[in-house]
Scaffold this motif. Structure first.
Motif, mmCIF file in Angstrom:
data_model
loop_
_atom_site.group_PDB
_atom_site.id
_atom_site.type_symbol
_atom_site.label_atom_id
_atom_site.label_comp_id
_atom_site.label_asym_id
_atom_site.label_seq_id
_atom_site.Cartn_x
_atom_site.Cartn_y
_atom_site.Cartn_z
ATOM 1 N N THR A 156 34.129 43.235 50.367
ATOM 2 C CA THR A 156 35.502 43.124 50.874
ATOM 3 C C THR A 156 35.777 44.281 51.829
ATOM 4 N N PRO A 157 36.615 44.053 52.856
ATOM 5 C CA PRO A 157 36.729 45.030 53.943
ATOM 6 C C PRO A 157 37.659 46.216 53.706
ATOM 7 N N ASN A 158 38.647 46.101 52.812
ATOM 8 C CA ASN A 158 39.629 47.174 52.686
ATOM 9 C C ASN A 158 38.984 48.498 52.275
ATOM 10 N N SER A 159 39.484 49.553 52.854
ATOM 11 C CA SER A 159 38.990 50.892 52.531
ATOM 12 C C SER A 159 39.643 51.403 51.245
ATOM 13 N N PHE A 160 39.191 52.552 50.798
ATOM 14 C CA PHE A 160 39.733 53.194 49.597
ATOM 15 C C PHE A 160 41.254 53.327 49.682
ATOM 16 N N HIS A 161 41.753 53.815 50.810
ATOM 17 C CA HIS A 161 43.186 54.096 50.934
ATOM 18 C C HIS A 161 44.023 52.838 51.152
ATOM 19 N N GLN A 162 43.379 51.722 51.462
ATOM 20 C CA GLN A 162 44.117 50.467 51.645
ATOM 21 C C GLN A 162 44.282 49.694 50.342
ATOM 22 N N ARG A 163 43.771 50.245 49.253
ATOM 23 C CA ARG A 163 43.776 49.539 47.975
ATOM 24 C C ARG A 163 44.654 50.247 46.949
ATOM 25 N N LEU A 164 45.176 49.428 46.025
ATOM 26 C CA LEU A 164 45.932 49.937 44.892
ATOM 27 C C LEU A 164 45.629 49.087 43.666
ATOM 28 N N ASP A 165 45.835 49.680 42.491
ATOM 29 C CA ASP A 165 45.833 48.943 41.231
ATOM 30 C C ASP A 165 44.436 48.699 40.660
ATOM 31 N N ILE A 166 44.452 48.131 39.460
ATOM 32 C CA ILE A 166 43.252 47.929 38.640
ATOM 33 C C ILE A 166 43.100 46.436 38.365
ATOM 34 N N LEU A 167 41.859 45.981 38.339
ATOM 35 C CA LEU A 167 41.585 44.552 38.194
ATOM 36 C C LEU A 167 40.706 44.271 36.976
ATOM 37 N N PHE A 168 41.092 43.241 36.230
ATOM 38 C CA PHE A 168 40.243 42.667 35.185
ATOM 39 C C PHE A 168 40.141 41.175 35.461
ATOM 40 N N VAL A 169 38.930 40.639 35.461
ATOM 41 C CA VAL A 169 38.713 39.208 35.688
ATOM 42 C C VAL A 169 38.005 38.629 34.474
ATOM 43 N N GLY A 170 38.529 37.537 33.972
ATOM 44 C CA GLY A 170 37.901 36.894 32.821
ATOM 45 C C GLY A 170 38.542 35.562 32.504
ATOM 46 N N THR A 171 37.839 34.773 31.715
ATOM 47 C CA THR A 171 38.340 33.474 31.269
ATOM 48 C C THR A 171 38.818 33.599 29.828
ATOM 49 N N PHE A 172 39.969 33.001 29.552
ATOM 50 C CA PHE A 172 40.561 33.068 28.215
ATOM 51 C C PHE A 172 40.846 31.648 27.743
ATOM 52 N N LEU A 173 39.859 31.042 27.083
ATOM 53 C CA LEU A 173 40.018 29.659 26.625
ATOM 54 C C LEU A 173 40.340 29.589 25.135
ATOM 55 N N PHE A 174 39.805 30.524 24.363
ATOM 56 C CA PHE A 174 40.066 30.546 22.932
ATOM 57 C C PHE A 174 39.933 31.982 22.455
ATOM 58 N N ASP A 175 40.285 32.198 21.193
ATOM 59 C CA ASP A 175 40.309 33.551 20.640
ATOM 60 C C ASP A 175 39.619 33.528 19.270
ATOM 61 N N PRO A 176 38.805 34.529 18.924
ATOM 62 C CA PRO A 176 38.507 35.707 19.740
ATOM 63 C C PRO A 176 37.334 35.456 20.691
ATOM 64 N N THR A 177 37.354 36.164 21.796
ATOM 65 C CA THR A 177 36.242 36.169 22.742
ATOM 66 C C THR A 177 36.071 37.598 23.248
ATOM 67 N N PRO A 178 34.923 37.908 23.842
ATOM 68 C CA PRO A 178 34.750 39.251 24.411
ATOM 69 C C PRO A 178 35.827 39.610 25.418
ATOM 70 N N ASN A 179 36.262 38.634 26.230
ATOM 71 C CA ASN A 179 37.284 38.926 27.234
ATOM 72 C C ASN A 179 38.628 39.254 26.603
ATOM 73 N N SER A 180 39.062 38.435 25.653
ATOM 74 C CA SER A 180 40.372 38.682 25.037
ATOM 75 C C SER A 180 40.364 39.993 24.261
ATOM 76 N N ASP A 181 39.287 40.251 23.534
ATOM 77 C CA ASP A 181 39.191 41.521 22.809
ATOM 78 C C ASP A 181 39.219 42.702 23.766
ATOM 79 N N ALA A 182 38.488 42.590 24.871
ATOM 80 C CA ALA A 182 38.388 43.708 25.812
ATOM 81 C C ALA A 182 39.733 44.049 26.432
ATOM 82 N N ILE A 183 40.453 43.039 26.918
ATOM 83 C CA ILE A 183 41.694 43.343 27.629
ATOM 84 C C ILE A 183 42.807 43.763 26.663
#
Length: 645
Positions: free
Chosen positions: A469-496
């Motif tokens: 992706t092209p944006n530089s360090f100073h053009q970015r903000l915030d924190i990202l988590f990507v995952g699928t949440f279909l049922f519980d428990p899962t590694p994604n739901s536990d992690a977030i």
């Protein structure tokens, strides 16, 4: 649509076709009476033609209202014959007037459906060795007339699927065939001329299309069936059935005499050979049955993106592939269509499919069965070996699930003894002893498998293309988590949930960074995290935008198995990540600045990388280099080739 009589009687009515300076396709229609069919055919072209085309019509001395109709048709090239020279001669003449690279022979008793032209053209253009493409022909009552055709070794022919439901899976994927009917057949113009056009020995008609497809293959080209190209065909609408039957009987003998040597390698005419003959195949082309939980939708995660790419790769490597979704058989778009257009037969249905019946009918058809996930292996390996003990089986250990279960228990305070852990791993790996080849996703999991299994173990991880992706360090903000949440428990739901409760408050206090939780989400527990500082988005088709706008990716995963695809995706987009020790070990990450050993350390590592441009750039480059080295498409294909399926 108005009737032909209504159209003719209206003095102001015209069928005016568009004019294109550079048509892609020349549509050739030969007429001899049957004006009502012609009117409906022409109207369907006006309604549904979706690429630049020209229309060449040959009127073979029609004596009904056809001449009157043609007076009201504009912007066509009209050839009038003083006598009926037959379909074959008329087509051969018409081709000389073509200005396009492709010619489409279309019967006047055929009505095209939406996207016919673009579907045929796409199929022809994407396959450089394609010489002709045929459509799916459907009777007016909705039954299938043909989905490609089979030539038997006695010169007789069969329209595949005749009389069946046209949308069944076996009629819905692109494939190479013996021939397709000239009722709707797209052919490269120069190739048509090169092979001598339609052979006049088949005058006035019938078997000239079969013969043409044989000649096309003699020049090293393929004849393809394209299921997305659909026409309604009034069979024998342009001739009588008795006359057609007589001509076919006569011309079959001519065809057999001409191609006798070649036809000796074709299948004998028998119902038991239809399955094998439906798809033309080279002597080295192997058939693979690929068993998964479902049609792999990428947004669901859980190894499905990897399965999707394996299927694509098998098709690219010229395997004949059938996908069987064992648990969830429903179609999922666009993935079903994408796979079908890659030449993969995708079995699907509204209810759970009967694997035993399916495999019993095809038990001698497949060279290899590829089975993903332990529960699928457990469910069907007995059926397979009971019906065909010699069947070659590949077990794909997409992950060692028992390892994940062990870690999950420990995270929640349920510590297992060493004996219990070993027993769980052994039970899962014991399934692999029924396979001829075992596929692991990492070197570490390969070693675990080899401790308890003596089978041939190959490594096949993931394939991801670098797309920074092209944006530089100073053009970015915030924190990202990507995952699928279909049922519980899962590694994604536990992690977030763990991250939000134990780590994020410190990060928010020190940086003010918002947290974005992106991915398919069916869990209220995750949806309820939404606040002024936490944005829960759900499914998105613009995932790259989030990777471009955010500054840090987090993977605080405490239990999992296999290889985390979301981490590879993160690296491919050039977004630095702070990860748990588990993720670091799975990927072989040794940079301590990027590993959060506990909640306090994880928070500090995120804050440090979030505020330090040098660390950020270093982590970005490391991730991109990892993708280039470990996840290339070429390398992925090579590893499948080396399995010698």
């Amino acid at each position: 649509m108005r009737t032909l009589d209504e159209f003719i009687c209206d003095t102001n009515s015209l069928l005016t076709f568009p004019h294109y300076e550079k048509p892609f396709i020349s549509i050739i229609i030969v007429l001899h009476n049957k004006a009502d069919y012609t009117y409906r055919c022409l109207q369907s072209i006006l309604d549904y033609a979706d690429v630049p085309f020209e229309l060449i019509i040959v009127d073979n001395a029609s004596t009904d209202s056809t001449p009157v109709l043609l007076q009201k048709v504009k912007n066509i090239h009209l050839i009038k014959n003083e006598k009926n020279v037959g379909f074959l001669n008329a087509c051969n003449t018409a081709v000389e007037y073509s200005n396009a690279h492709w010619i489409l022979f279309l019967n006047n008793d055929a009505e095209i459906k939406p996207y016919l032209l673009s579907s045929l053209l796409k199929s022809g253009e994407k396959n450089t060795d394609c010489g002709a493409v045929g459509a799916k022909l459907i009777f007016p009552d909705g039954k299938l007339q043909e989905a490609g055709c089979i030539i038997w070794n006695d010169g007789s022919c069969l329209g595949y699927g005749r009389g069946d439901h046209p949308n069944k899976p076996e009629y819905s994927f692109e494939r190479e065939v013996d021939y397709c009917s000239g009722a709707c057949l797209l052919v490269k113009r120069e190739l048509f001329q090169l092979v001598g056009k339609f052979d006049e020995r088949f005058l006035p008609a019938y078997y000239e299309d079969v013969d043409l497809c044989m000649k096309i293959r003699e020049q090293g080209y393929k004849v393809m069936f394209q299921p997305s190209a659909v026409v309604i065909h009034h069979e024998y609408g342009s001739s009588s059935q008795n006359m057609a039957s007589q001509l076919m009987a006569i011309n079959r003998i001519k065809f057999l005499n001409k191609w006798k040597n070649k036809l000796s390698s074709f299948y004998p005419a028998s119902a038991k050979n239809v399955l094998f003959a439906k798809e033309r195949r080279g002597s080295k082309r192997k058939r693979i049955l690929f068993v998964e939980d479902r049609i792999p939708a990428i947004e669901l995660g859980a190894g499905y993106p990897r399965s999707f790419r394996i299927l694509e790769c098998l098709a690219k490597l010229n395997f004949s592939v059938t996908l069987f979704p064992l648990i969830f058989p429903e179609k999922r778009e666009p993935y079903t269509n994408i796979l079908q257009q890659e030449g993969i037969e995708v079995v699907s249905g509204d209810i759970r499919l009967n694997f035993q019946s399916f495999y019993f009918e095809r038990s001698r058809y497949y060279d290899v069965i590829w089975i993903s996930r332990p529960h699928n292996m457990k469910a069907i390996i007995g059926i397979i070996k009971g019906i065909n003990p010699q069947q070659k089986v590949v077990y794909d250990a997409e992950a060692i699930y028992s390892n994940r279960t062990i870690l999950m228990n420990e995270v929640h305070g349920n510590y297992l003894s060493d004996e219990q852990k070993i027993s769980m791993v052994k039970e899962e790996i014991s399934l692999m002893n029924h396979a001829d080849i075992v596929v692991a996703v990492s070197e570490s999991e390969k070693k675990t498998i080899q401790e308890y299994c003596s089978k041939n173990v190959q490594i096949l991880s993931h394939t991801v293309e670098a797309d920074p992706t092209p944006n530089s360090f100073h053009q970015r903000l915030d924190i990202l988590f990507v995952g699928t949440f279909l049922f519980d428990p899962t590694p994604n739901s536990d992690a977030i949930l763990y991250f939000v409760q134990n780590i994020y408050p410190t990060i928010l206090d020190q940086t003010g960074a918002k947290l974005w939780i992106v991915g398919t989400n069916q869990l209220p527990s995750i949806q309820n995290l939404s606040s002024n500082n936490i944005i829960v988005t759900g499914t998105t088709n613009k995932i790259r935008d989030y990777y471009n706008e955010c500054r840090i990716f987090i993977a605080p995963v405490r239990y999992a198995a296999g290889i985390p695809l979301k981490m590879l995706e993160c690296f491919s987009f050039g977004l630095p990540a702070i990860v748990s020790p588990l993720i670091a070990s799975q990927l072989g990450i040794a940079d301590q600045e990027l590993i959060g050993r506990d909640s306090v350390d994880f928070a500090n590592k995120v804050i440090h990388c979030y505020n330090n441009e040098a660390i950020w750039n270093y982590a970005r480059e490391k991730g991109l280099k990892f993708i280039e080295k470990e996840c290339s498409w070429d390398g992925f294909q090579d590893r499948i080739r080396q399995m010698k399926l």
